[in-house]
Write a protein that holds these residues in place. Structure first.
Motif, mmCIF file in Angstrom:
data_model
loop_
_atom_site.group_PDB
_atom_site.id
_atom_site.type_symbol
_atom_site.label_atom_id
_atom_site.label_comp_id
_atom_site.label_asym_id
_atom_site.label_seq_id
_atom_site.Cartn_x
_atom_site.Cartn_y
_atom_site.Cartn_z
ATOM 1 N N GLN A 1 -1.242 5.529 -7.580
ATOM 2 C CA GLN A 1 -0.167 5.197 -8.517
ATOM 3 C C GLN A 1 0.253 3.919 -8.624
ATOM 4 N N ARG B 1 0.951 -1.087 0.029
ATOM 5 C CA ARG B 1 -0.162 -0.092 -0.101
ATOM 6 C C ARG B 1 0.901 1.261 -0.050
ATOM 7 N N GLY B 2 0.571 2.231 -0.850
ATOM 8 C CA GLY B 2 1.232 3.572 -0.528
ATOM 9 C C GLY B 2 1.168 4.314 0.727
ATOM 10 N N GLU B 3 2.200 4.740 1.010
ATOM 11 C CA GLU B 3 2.126 5.690 2.220
ATOM 12 C C GLU B 3 1.213 6.927 2.091
ATOM 13 N N SER B 4 0.857 7.459 1.011
ATOM 14 C CA SER B 4 -0.100 8.438 0.733
ATOM 15 C C SER B 4 -1.112 8.219 -0.091
ATOM 16 N N ARG B 5 -2.138 8.907 -0.303
ATOM 17 C CA ARG B 5 -3.130 8.472 -1.236
ATOM 18 C C ARG B 5 -2.983 8.512 -2.515
ATOM 19 N N ALA B 6 -1.912 9.480 -3.035
ATOM 20 C CA ALA B 6 -1.508 9.739 -4.332
ATOM 21 C C ALA B 6 -0.591 8.501 -4.675
ATOM 22 N N LEU B 7 0.401 8.028 -3.843
ATOM 23 C CA LEU B 7 1.133 6.911 -4.157
ATOM 24 C C LEU B 7 0.459 5.616 -4.185
ATOM 25 N N ASP B 8 -0.728 5.553 -3.440
ATOM 26 C CA ASP B 8 -1.404 4.386 -3.659
ATOM 27 C C ASP B 8 -2.094 4.280 -4.622
#
Length: 210
Positions: A32, A23-30
């Motif tokens: 992506q 899972r991404g550490e931020s919503r944007a990374l998640d």
């Protein structure tokens, strides 16, 4: 463990899972990472092989098989992966025994073609898989359910734990990425068990069975 199948009377369902990411550490990374999963050719190939194999097995004992969703991302607390749900109607209630023997082992933990993959595993793996990747479940009256024993740990008091995990190798697989996926999967158990696992060197080569 992922679901191998669930049957209630004549209704049966199964799941296709492949391609695991953190899972991404931020919503944007998640988001992506989710986009990369859905658009990556290697992940698509691995997932399609698993989904179509399960669908073919279900169609051999069902009147009709529905795949919905055909491809999406399932998000769990620490990981996300490609997912599809398959459901159908069995022709006979006793077909559940046939579908268990047919679906096990799934291509996600064995490979294709099945016979060649099983032979390759027996010749190259240095240990018996034991419970790993085996069907875990129950038969009971008009309902039965089985899961695939992956991402699991065999824990013995005062002796530690044996943790099982694997990765799907297809055309386009990258050794470093596959190793990272293995470490991600095993970390789910080591964190829960609070174990310290020595890091090992990454593999340099992969062998693919066609």
């Amino acid at each position: 463990p992922e679901r191998l199948f669930h049957r209630k009377w004549l209704s049966i369902s199964s799941e296709a899972l492949a391609a695991t990411r953190a899972r991404g550490e931020s919503r944007a990374l998640d988001l992506q990472i989710e986009h990369d999963l859905l658009s990556g050719p290697k992940d698509h190939l691995e997932f399609t092989v698993v989904r179509e194999n399960i669908q073919n097995k279900l169609e051999s004992v069902c009147d009709r098989v529905v795949v919905e969703p055909k491809k999406t991302v399932r998000k769990l607390r620490r990981i996300q992966h490609l997912y599809a749900q398959l459901s159908g109607n069995l022709r006979r209630e006793d077909d559940e025994f046939e579908i268990l023997s047919s679906l096990h082992p799934t291509p996600a933990v064995c490979g294709l073609p099945k016979e060649a993959a099983l032979l390759f595993i027996s010749e190259t793996e240095m240990f018996d898989r034991g419970m790993y990747a085996g069907p875990v479940g129950w038969f009971g009256g008009g309902e039965s359910e089985f899961a695939v024993g992956v991402r699991s740990a065999l824990v013995e008091k005062d002796s530690g734990a044996l943790i099982y995990a694997g990765a799907g190798i297809v055309e386009g697989s990258n050794p470093s990425s596959e190793w990272d996926e293995l470490e991600l999967k095993t970390s789910q158990c080591t964190k829960l068990l609070q174990l310290e696992v020595p890091r090992q060197s990454k593999v340099e080569n992969l062998e693919i069975i066609y």
